[in-house]
Design a protein around this motif. Structure first.
Motif, PDB file in Angstrom:
ATOM      1  N   GLU A  91     -32.454 -15.499 -13.657  1.00 52.55           N
ATOM      2  CA  GLU A  91     -32.210 -14.078 -13.411  1.00 52.55           C
ATOM      3  C   GLU A  91     -33.463 -13.430 -12.829  1.00 52.55           C
ATOM      4  N   THR A  92     -34.627 -13.853 -13.325  1.00 50.48           N
ATOM      5  CA  THR A  92     -35.881 -13.347 -12.770  1.00 50.48           C
ATOM      6  C   THR A  92     -36.011 -13.744 -11.308  1.00 50.48           C
ATOM      7  N   ALA A  93     -35.610 -14.969 -10.986  1.00 49.94           N
ATOM      8  CA  ALA A  93     -35.666 -15.412  -9.601  1.00 49.94           C
ATOM      9  C   ALA A  93     -34.757 -14.573  -8.719  1.00 49.94           C
ATOM     10  N   LEU A  94     -33.586 -14.203  -9.224  1.00 48.52           N
ATOM     11  CA  LEU A  94     -32.692 -13.352  -8.459  1.00 48.52           C
ATOM     12  C   LEU A  94     -33.302 -11.971  -8.247  1.00 48.52           C
ATOM     13  N   GLN A  95     -34.006 -11.473  -9.258  1.00 45.21           N
ATOM     14  CA  GLN A  95     -34.714 -10.211  -9.084  1.00 45.21           C
ATOM     15  C   GLN A  95     -35.751 -10.340  -7.970  1.00 45.21           C
ATOM     16  N   ALA A  96     -36.421 -11.497  -7.935  1.00 47.73           N
ATOM     17  CA  ALA A  96     -37.434 -11.717  -6.895  1.00 47.73           C
ATOM     18  C   ALA A  96     -36.800 -11.751  -5.514  1.00 47.73           C
ATOM     19  N   LEU A  97     -35.678 -12.447  -5.369  1.00 47.44           N
ATOM     20  CA  LEU A  97     -34.992 -12.508  -4.083  1.00 47.44           C
ATOM     21  C   LEU A  97     -34.501 -11.123  -3.673  1.00 47.44           C
ATOM     22  N   SER A  98     -33.993 -10.368  -4.644  1.00 51.62           N
ATOM     23  CA  SER A  98     -33.524  -9.017  -4.363  1.00 51.62           C
ATOM     24  C   SER A  98     -34.679  -8.107  -3.949  1.00 51.62           C
ATOM     25  N   ALA A  99     -35.867  -8.359  -4.529  1.00 54.07           N
ATOM     26  CA  ALA A  99     -37.041  -7.532  -4.216  1.00 54.07           C
ATOM     27  C   ALA A  99     -37.677  -7.902  -2.889  1.00 54.07           C
ATOM     28  N   GLY A 100     -37.266  -9.042  -2.300  1.00 56.91           N
ATOM     29  CA  GLY A 100     -37.772  -9.377  -0.973  1.00 56.91           C
ATOM     30  C   GLY A 100     -38.392 -10.737  -0.806  1.00 56.91           C
ATOM     31  N   ALA A 101     -38.422 -11.576  -1.855  1.00 54.17           N
ATOM     32  CA  ALA A 101     -38.950 -12.930  -1.698  1.00 54.17           C
ATOM     33  C   ALA A 101     -38.086 -13.709  -0.714  1.00 54.17           C
ATOM     34  N   VAL A 102     -38.725 -14.531   0.110  1.00 52.46           N
ATOM     35  CA  VAL A 102     -37.988 -15.310   1.102  1.00 52.46           C
ATOM     36  C   VAL A 102     -37.277 -16.485   0.448  1.00 52.46           C
ATOM     37  N   CYS A 103     -37.948 -17.159  -0.473  1.00 49.58           N
ATOM     38  CA  CYS A 103     -37.320 -18.284  -1.155  1.00 49.58           C
ATOM     39  C   CYS A 103     -38.012 -18.530  -2.486  1.00 49.58           C
ATOM     40  N   VAL A 104     -37.399 -19.395  -3.287  1.00 53.43           N
ATOM     41  CA  VAL A 104     -37.907 -19.719  -4.622  1.00 53.43           C
ATOM     42  C   VAL A 104     -38.048 -21.223  -4.744  1.00 53.43           C
ATOM     43  N   VAL A 105     -39.198 -21.681  -5.183  1.00 56.83           N
ATOM     44  CA  VAL A 105     -39.432 -23.088  -5.495  1.00 56.83           C
ATOM     45  C   VAL A 105     -39.581 -23.192  -7.013  1.00 56.83           C
ATOM     46  N   THR A 106     -38.776 -24.034  -7.629  1.00 58.61           N
ATOM     47  CA  THR A 106     -38.777 -24.147  -9.079  1.00 58.61           C
ATOM     48  C   THR A 106     -39.799 -25.167  -9.557  1.00 58.61           C
ATOM     49  N   LYS A 107     -40.681 -24.740 -10.443  1.00 56.04           N
ATOM     50  CA  LYS A 107     -41.653 -25.645 -11.050  1.00 56.04           C
ATOM     51  C   LYS A 107     -41.120 -26.122 -12.404  1.00 56.04           C
ATOM     52  N   PRO A 108     -41.289 -27.394 -12.731  1.00 54.36           N
ATOM     53  CA  PRO A 108     -40.881 -27.881 -14.053  1.00 54.36           C
ATOM     54  C   PRO A 108     -41.902 -27.480 -15.106  1.00 54.36           C
ATOM     55  N   LYS A 109     -41.470 -27.517 -16.373  1.00 54.25           N
ATOM     56  CA  LYS A 109     -42.394 -27.200 -17.462  1.00 54.25           C
ATOM     57  C   LYS A 109     -43.329 -28.362 -17.767  1.00 54.25           C
ATOM     58  N   VAL A 110     -42.870 -29.580 -17.507  1.00 53.88           N
ATOM     59  CA  VAL A 110     -43.704 -30.761 -17.751  1.00 53.88           C
ATOM     60  C   VAL A 110     -43.827 -31.540 -16.453  1.00 53.88           C
ATOM     61  N   GLY A 111     -44.886 -32.329 -16.353  1.00 56.32           N
ATOM     62  CA  GLY A 111     -45.107 -33.122 -15.146  1.00 56.32           C
ATOM     63  C   GLY A 111     -45.374 -32.268 -13.936  1.00 56.32           C
ATOM     64  N   LEU A 112     -46.012 -31.114 -14.141  1.00 57.94           N
ATOM     65  CA  LEU A 112     -46.202 -30.152 -13.069  1.00 57.94           C
ATOM     66  C   LEU A 112     -47.050 -30.696 -11.930  1.00 57.94           C
ATOM     67  N   LYS A 113     -48.170 -31.323 -12.273  1.00 58.44           N
ATOM     68  CA  LYS A 113     -49.079 -31.812 -11.240  1.00 58.44           C
ATOM     69  C   LYS A 113     -48.407 -32.854 -10.355  1.00 58.44           C
ATOM     70  N   GLN A 114     -47.683 -33.775 -10.988  1.00 58.66           N
ATOM     71  CA  GLN A 114     -46.986 -34.811 -10.229  1.00 58.66           C
ATOM     72  C   GLN A 114     -45.886 -34.198  -9.361  1.00 58.66           C
ATOM     73  N   PHE A 115     -45.197 -33.188  -9.915  1.00 54.88           N
ATOM     74  CA  PHE A 115     -44.142 -32.518  -9.157  1.00 54.88           C
ATOM     75  C   PHE A 115     -44.704 -31.884  -7.886  1.00 54.88           C
ATOM     76  N   LEU A 116     -45.833 -31.204  -8.011  1.00 58.59           N
ATOM     77  CA  LEU A 116     -46.422 -30.543  -6.851  1.00 58.59           C
ATOM     78  C   LEU A 116     -46.837 -31.547  -5.782  1.00 58.59           C
ATOM     79  N   HIS A 117     -47.316 -32.717  -6.237  1.00 61.48           N
ATOM     80  CA  HIS A 117     -47.658 -33.778  -5.280  1.00 61.48           C
ATOM     81  C   HIS A 117     -46.396 -34.330  -4.614  1.00 61.48           C
TER      82      HIS A 117
END
Length: 358
Positions: A91-117
């Motif tokens: 829902e927060t992401a939808l607020q961001a899109l409504s406020a003008g964000a171009v897109c949303v990239v979802t980060k995981p709660k665990v394994g963040l560093k590996q995910f970003l790579h």
């Protein structure tokens, strides 16, 4: 071409470090700064304003949504939200899109560093897509396409075929992507309760479409909901394809229903606009109205041409009102568009077309 200047705003030192290193690897991107929160970011941005901001949501002193709204009001700048999103967070992401964000990239709660790579290509694509967008065209108030997976056509889901016989009930099929959350809100809020049945593909990931439909339902006179397999398409109802699944229009006697199915990505998207539009061409034909709006790439262009060739009336959003003039541009190039209109004229055009048919 000058490099895209990027500012990273995230309270995690790991994220700032990895994102900076990842984006700087691309010769077309230059990270000009990183900040622990929006207050620090604003100070840094006084010296050099970025082309794109990569922004977290939950941060000290000022949250990302508040910062986004401030930026869009004072100096509109493309923003990519990169945040850990739970069910509540979508829902927060939808607020961001409504406020003008171009897109949303979802980060995981665990394994963040590996995910970003692992997702470096997607992050780079998101930043480049954002840099090409025109956020000044957003109406006030999708994951980036894969570069590796084969680009399948709608044949992977539904073979081409002749349109079924005409009935009296009209259906509107809408397809959109980047900038589409705002565009859809603009169109649907302008429609009265007595409107034709509408089916929509908006490129969004899983868990986003349900919250998006619920939000629109609270804003619009028409009923808006995430589509379920077998739902009837009926006047006054808008069905939005669920993220991660294709949606097809079908006929059951004289009524229209939707099939919600699994399947491979088509035009590198699931749900795919091409799949929806092909099904509308085949099962509605002259009874359909096709609308393609702001979005990157060409998903929906071929499908809209098929709708046009089957006798449907087709509309494309014009370049001046698009955030990204990709999908409509490709549809126009293929010759599948009857009318090119600014976003604000699309609701009246739909209603006008329906009234002329009745």
């Amino acid at each position: 071409m000058p490099a895209i200047k990027v500012m990273i705003v995230d309270d995690s030192a790991v994220v700032r470090q990895v994102l900076s290193a990842t984006l700087d690897e691309d010769v077309g991107i230059e990270v000009i700064g990183a900040a622990v929160d929006p207050v620090f970011a604003l100070e840094k941005m006084k010296a050099q304003w970025p082309d794109v901001i990569v922004l977290d949501v939950e941060m000290p002193r000022m949250d990302g949504i508040t910062f986004l709204r401030r930026i869009m009001a004072d100096r509109p700048t493309p923003v990519v939200i990169c945040s850990t999103l739970t069910e509540k967070g979508s829902e927060t992401a939808l607020q961001a899109l409504s406020a003008g964000a171009v897109c949303v990239v979802t980060k995981p709660k665990v394994g963040l560093k590996q995910f970003l790579h692992d997702c470096s290509d997607d992050l780079i694509s998101a930043v480049k897509a954002a840099a090409r967008s025109n956020v000044r065209r957003l109406v006030p108030s999708a994951p980036a396409p894969s570069a590796v997976a084969p680009k399948l056509s709608a044949d992977a889901i539904l073979p081409a075929g002749s349109a079924m016989a005409q009935t009296t009930e009209t259906v509107v099929a809408i397809g959109t992507s980047t900038g589409g959350t705002q565009a859809l809100e603009s169109v649907l809020r302008a429609l009265p309760r007595v409107s034709p049945g509408i089916v929509v593909v908006q490129h969004m990931p899983e868990k986003f479409t349900g919250a998006f439909a619920q939000r629109l339902d609270g804003l619009c006179e028409v009923e808006v909901r995430e589509a379920r397999h077998g739902d009837r398409v009926m006047p006054g109802r808008v069905l939005i394809a669920p993220g991660g699944r294709h949606m097809l229009l079908k006929r059951s006697g004289a009524q229209y229903v939707v099939d919600v199915i699994d399947g491979p990505p088509v035009s590198r998207h699931r749900p795919s606009v091409d799949v929806l539009f092909r099904s509308a061409a085949r099962f509605a034909g002259r009874n359909a109205v096709g609308v393609i709006m702001t979005g990157m790439g060409d998903d929906g262009a071929r499908g809209l041409k098929e709708m046009h060739d089957a006798g449907a009336w087709t509309v494309a959003q014009d370049e001046a009102s698009c955030v990204v003039y990709g999908m409509p541009k490709e549809a126009v190039k293929l010759g599948g568009v009857d009318k090119v209109l600014p976003l604000t004229d699309i609701p009246a055009a739909i209603l006008g077309r329906i009234s002329r048919r009745s």
